[in-house]
Write a protein that holds these residues in place. Structure first.
Motif, mmCIF file in Angstrom:
data_model
loop_
_atom_site.group_PDB
_atom_site.id
_atom_site.type_symbol
_atom_site.label_atom_id
_atom_site.label_comp_id
_atom_site.label_asym_id
_atom_site.label_seq_id
_atom_site.Cartn_x
_atom_site.Cartn_y
_atom_site.Cartn_z
ATOM 1 N N ALA A 182 47.927 -3.423 66.327
ATOM 2 C CA ALA A 182 47.352 -4.769 66.365
ATOM 3 C C ALA A 182 46.036 -4.833 67.106
ATOM 4 O O ALA A 182 45.116 -5.559 66.706
ATOM 5 C CB ALA A 182 48.344 -5.735 67.012
ATOM 6 N N HIS A 183 45.921 -4.082 68.205
ATOM 7 C CA HIS A 183 44.749 -4.206 69.073
ATOM 8 C C HIS A 183 43.739 -3.080 68.924
ATOM 9 O O HIS A 183 42.577 -3.231 69.326
ATOM 10 C CB HIS A 183 45.189 -4.267 70.544
ATOM 11 C CG HIS A 183 46.020 -5.468 70.875
ATOM 12 N ND1 HIS A 183 45.527 -6.755 70.832
ATOM 13 C CD2 HIS A 183 47.317 -5.576 71.260
ATOM 14 C CE1 HIS A 183 46.478 -7.604 71.192
ATOM 15 N NE2 HIS A 183 47.571 -6.916 71.436
ATOM 16 N N GLY A 184 44.176 -1.940 68.398
ATOM 17 C CA GLY A 184 43.245 -0.825 68.310
ATOM 18 C C GLY A 184 42.977 -0.229 69.672
ATOM 19 O O GLY A 184 43.886 -0.043 70.474
ATOM 20 N N PHE A 185 41.702 0.009 69.965
ATOM 21 C CA PHE A 185 41.344 0.778 71.153
ATOM 22 C C PHE A 185 40.704 -0.100 72.221
ATOM 23 O O PHE A 185 39.943 -1.016 71.940
ATOM 24 C CB PHE A 185 40.439 1.937 70.754
ATOM 25 C CG PHE A 185 41.101 2.822 69.736
ATOM 26 C CD1 PHE A 185 42.047 3.760 70.120
ATOM 27 C CD2 PHE A 185 40.838 2.668 68.378
ATOM 28 C CE1 PHE A 185 42.702 4.546 69.181
ATOM 29 C CE2 PHE A 185 41.486 3.452 67.431
ATOM 30 C CZ PHE A 185 42.420 4.391 67.837
ATOM 31 N N GLY A 186 41.031 0.219 73.452
ATOM 32 C CA GLY A 186 40.560 -0.540 74.610
ATOM 33 C C GLY A 186 41.535 -0.304 75.742
ATOM 34 O O GLY A 186 42.628 0.243 75.543
ATOM 35 N N ALA A 187 41.163 -0.707 76.937
ATOM 36 C CA ALA A 187 42.044 -0.531 78.098
ATOM 37 C C ALA A 187 43.160 -1.560 78.052
ATOM 38 O O ALA A 187 42.890 -2.759 78.026
ATOM 39 C CB ALA A 187 41.237 -0.676 79.383
ATOM 40 N N ASN A 188 44.407 -1.098 78.025
ATOM 41 C CA ASN A 188 45.505 -2.079 78.035
ATOM 42 C C ASN A 188 45.739 -2.614 79.439
ATOM 43 O O ASN A 188 46.337 -3.650 79.622
ATOM 44 C CB ASN A 188 46.790 -1.502 77.427
ATOM 45 C CG ASN A 188 47.396 -0.394 78.254
ATOM 46 O OD1 ASN A 188 48.081 -0.647 79.238
ATOM 47 N ND2 ASN A 188 47.144 0.848 77.859
ATOM 48 N N HIS A 189 45.257 -1.886 80.470
ATOM 49 C CA HIS A 189 45.221 -2.481 81.804
ATOM 50 C C HIS A 189 44.202 -1.821 82.713
ATOM 51 O O HIS A 189 43.851 -0.660 82.542
ATOM 52 C CB HIS A 189 46.603 -2.494 82.473
ATOM 53 C CG HIS A 189 47.150 -1.147 82.873
ATOM 54 N ND1 HIS A 189 47.978 -0.404 82.069
ATOM 55 C CD2 HIS A 189 47.026 -0.433 84.029
ATOM 56 C CE1 HIS A 189 48.340 0.705 82.691
ATOM 57 N NE2 HIS A 189 47.761 0.717 83.888
ATOM 58 N N PHE A 190 43.698 -2.613 83.632
ATOM 59 C CA PHE A 190 42.950 -2.153 84.798
ATOM 60 C C PHE A 190 43.900 -2.281 85.982
ATOM 61 O O PHE A 190 44.945 -2.936 85.887
ATOM 62 C CB PHE A 190 41.703 -3.006 85.021
ATOM 63 C CG PHE A 190 40.489 -2.554 84.232
ATOM 64 C CD1 PHE A 190 39.354 -2.121 84.890
ATOM 65 C CD2 PHE A 190 40.480 -2.584 82.846
ATOM 66 C CE1 PHE A 190 38.230 -1.714 84.186
ATOM 67 C CE2 PHE A 190 39.371 -2.180 82.130
ATOM 68 C CZ PHE A 190 38.233 -1.747 82.802
ATOM 69 N N THR A 191 43.558 -1.679 87.103
ATOM 70 C CA THR A 191 44.476 -1.636 88.237
ATOM 71 C C THR A 191 43.742 -1.870 89.554
ATOM 72 O O THR A 191 42.815 -1.117 89.888
ATOM 73 C CB THR A 191 45.182 -0.263 88.306
ATOM 74 O OG1 THR A 191 45.755 0.041 87.033
ATOM 75 C CG2 THR A 191 46.264 -0.257 89.371
ATOM 76 N N VAL A 192 44.150 -2.879 90.287
ATOM 77 C CA VAL A 192 43.546 -3.150 91.590
ATOM 78 C C VAL A 192 44.053 -2.130 92.612
ATOM 79 O O VAL A 192 45.259 -1.902 92.732
ATOM 80 C CB VAL A 192 43.877 -4.574 92.076
ATOM 81 C CG1 VAL A 192 43.309 -4.797 93.492
ATOM 82 C CG2 VAL A 192 43.324 -5.606 91.111
ATOM 83 N N ASN A 193 43.127 -1.515 93.341
ATOM 84 C CA ASN A 193 43.455 -0.596 94.426
ATOM 85 C C ASN A 193 43.793 -1.432 95.663
ATOM 86 O O ASN A 193 42.912 -1.971 96.324
ATOM 87 C CB ASN A 193 42.263 0.327 94.688
ATOM 88 C CG ASN A 193 42.511 1.321 95.807
ATOM 89 O OD1 ASN A 193 43.356 1.110 96.677
ATOM 90 N ND2 ASN A 193 41.757 2.399 95.808
ATOM 91 N N ILE A 194 45.081 -1.552 95.983
ATOM 92 C CA ILE A 194 45.527 -2.383 97.094
ATOM 93 C C ILE A 194 45.107 -1.807 98.442
ATOM 94 O O ILE A 194 44.908 -2.533 99.411
ATOM 95 C CB ILE A 194 47.066 -2.572 97.044
ATOM 96 C CG1 ILE A 194 47.468 -3.273 95.742
ATOM 97 C CG2 ILE A 194 47.575 -3.373 98.245
ATOM 98 C CD1 ILE A 194 46.828 -4.628 95.530
ATOM 99 N N ASN A 195 44.947 -0.477 98.525
ATOM 100 C CA ASN A 195 44.550 0.144 99.786
ATOM 101 C C ASN A 195 43.223 -0.398 100.301
ATOM 102 O O ASN A 195 42.952 -0.370 101.504
ATOM 103 C CB ASN A 195 44.437 1.662 99.614
ATOM 104 C CG ASN A 195 45.755 2.308 99.252
ATOM 105 O OD1 ASN A 195 46.220 2.205 98.115
ATOM 106 N ND2 ASN A 195 46.386 2.973 100.212
ATOM 107 N N GLN A 196 42.403 -0.891 99.404
ATOM 108 C CA GLN A 196 41.089 -1.407 99.782
ATOM 109 C C GLN A 196 41.176 -2.764 100.477
ATOM 110 O O GLN A 196 40.318 -3.116 101.283
ATOM 111 C CB GLN A 196 40.224 -1.544 98.511
ATOM 112 C CG GLN A 196 38.924 -2.301 98.704
ATOM 113 C CD GLN A 196 38.411 -2.923 97.408
ATOM 114 O OE1 GLN A 196 39.141 -3.009 96.423
ATOM 115 N NE2 GLN A 196 37.166 -3.355 97.409
ATOM 116 N N LEU A 197 42.218 -3.533 100.194
ATOM 117 C CA LEU A 197 42.284 -4.919 100.644
ATOM 118 C C LEU A 197 42.683 -5.024 102.116
ATOM 119 O O LEU A 197 43.389 -4.183 102.653
ATOM 120 C CB LEU A 197 43.284 -5.692 99.782
ATOM 121 C CG LEU A 197 43.021 -5.695 98.271
ATOM 122 C CD1 LEU A 197 44.104 -6.501 97.555
ATOM 123 C CD2 LEU A 197 41.638 -6.241 97.952
#
Length: 265
Positions: free
Chosen positions: A157-172
């Motif tokens: 249905a969606h083809g190609f692309g990032a299905n998720h990005f991820t927040v680096n919690i260690n930075q917060l």
């Protein structure tokens, strides 16, 4: 050749506009004094020479990424590899593919029919990894695929692309653990993936992960626009290894449950 910055900017633009529009709001909720660090992105494909894992990885390898580790998800019929760059500020890349040999003959034929619509040269253009779906299909085909493999239906249905990005919690600083992040998200009406528990992993395996459930997005099929699961946002906290460096790999059992963020209800 586009730069690493251009590649990830294009991936984010496609992801946040087409697959997971809620990511922009989540980013605003969590951003403190500096821009959020992205721990990793994930991409999906079919395990065929035309568009398989190696083809998806090529644009990243051309920009300095190197293979890191291999992962098998046998129940979901998936194989994956992670890739890492020498620049520690660059996100890791997690690429998976559906092992078609383990699927029904009907599903295999449907996927091959979709790919037959696309010339091989398309997959030699680096920008294909954020260019969406290069084939057409009707909603009945999507539903048939989803009955056997949610993953197959998602890629179809969606083809190609990032299905998720991820927040680096260690930075917060304000949010130092996933419990606090999940609480904030729930307070703002986001639904958290409960598969395997809200938080997958622990300090013992040196990685904790949580994720929202995928946005519901309108997708154009041959017979009209239908609303289906799109992309989701993930959150990761990494723990130090015995040498003091943060663990940089992935935990198969946790990743297995993260995949379910795009499962239909």
């Amino acid at each position: 050749m586009e730069s690493i910055t251009q590649l990830f900017d294009s991936l984010w633009r496609d992801y946040s506009q087409r697959l997971c529009p809620s990511a922009v709001q989540i980013q605003q909720l969590l951003t403190e004094d500096v821009a959020l660090l992205n721990d990793h992105i994930a991409l999906r494909s079919f395990g065929l020479p035309k568009c398989g894992l190696a083809v998806i990885a090529a644009p990243f390898i051309a920009l300095g990424y190197q293979p890191q580790a291999k992962y098998h998800f046998r129940a979901k019929k998936l194989y994956a590899e992670s890739f890492i760059h020498s620049n520690p500020l660059l996100p890791k890349v997690f690429i998976s593919e559906l092992q078609l040999a383990g699927c029904s003959a009907e599903l295999q034929q449907m996927i091959r029919t979709l790919l037959d619509q696309v010339d091989d040269a398309y997959f030699r253009q680096p920008d294909f990894v954020y260019s969406g779906r290069p084939w057409q299909l009707d909603f009945a085909t999507y539903q048939f695929l989803a009955a056997e493999s949610e993953y197959a239906a998602w890629v179809a249905a969606h083809g190609f692309g990032a299905n998720h990005f991820t927040v680096n919690i260690n930075q917060l600083e304000q949010f130092s653990d996933l419990e606090a992040v999940n609480h904030l998200l729930r307070h703002n009406q986001f639904v958290i993936n409960q598969a395997g528990g809200e938080i997958k992993g622990n300090a013992e395996v040196m990685l904790e992960q949580s994720a929202t459930m995928a946005d519901v997005v309108g997708v154009s099929f041959r017979d009209g626009i239908h609303k289906i699961s799109g992309g989701f946002y993930e959150f990761a906290k990494r723990y130090p290894q015995t040498n003091g460096e943060l663990y940089s790999g992935f935990v198969t059992a946790s990743a297995n449950k993260i995949f379910e963020s795009t499962d239909r209800e």
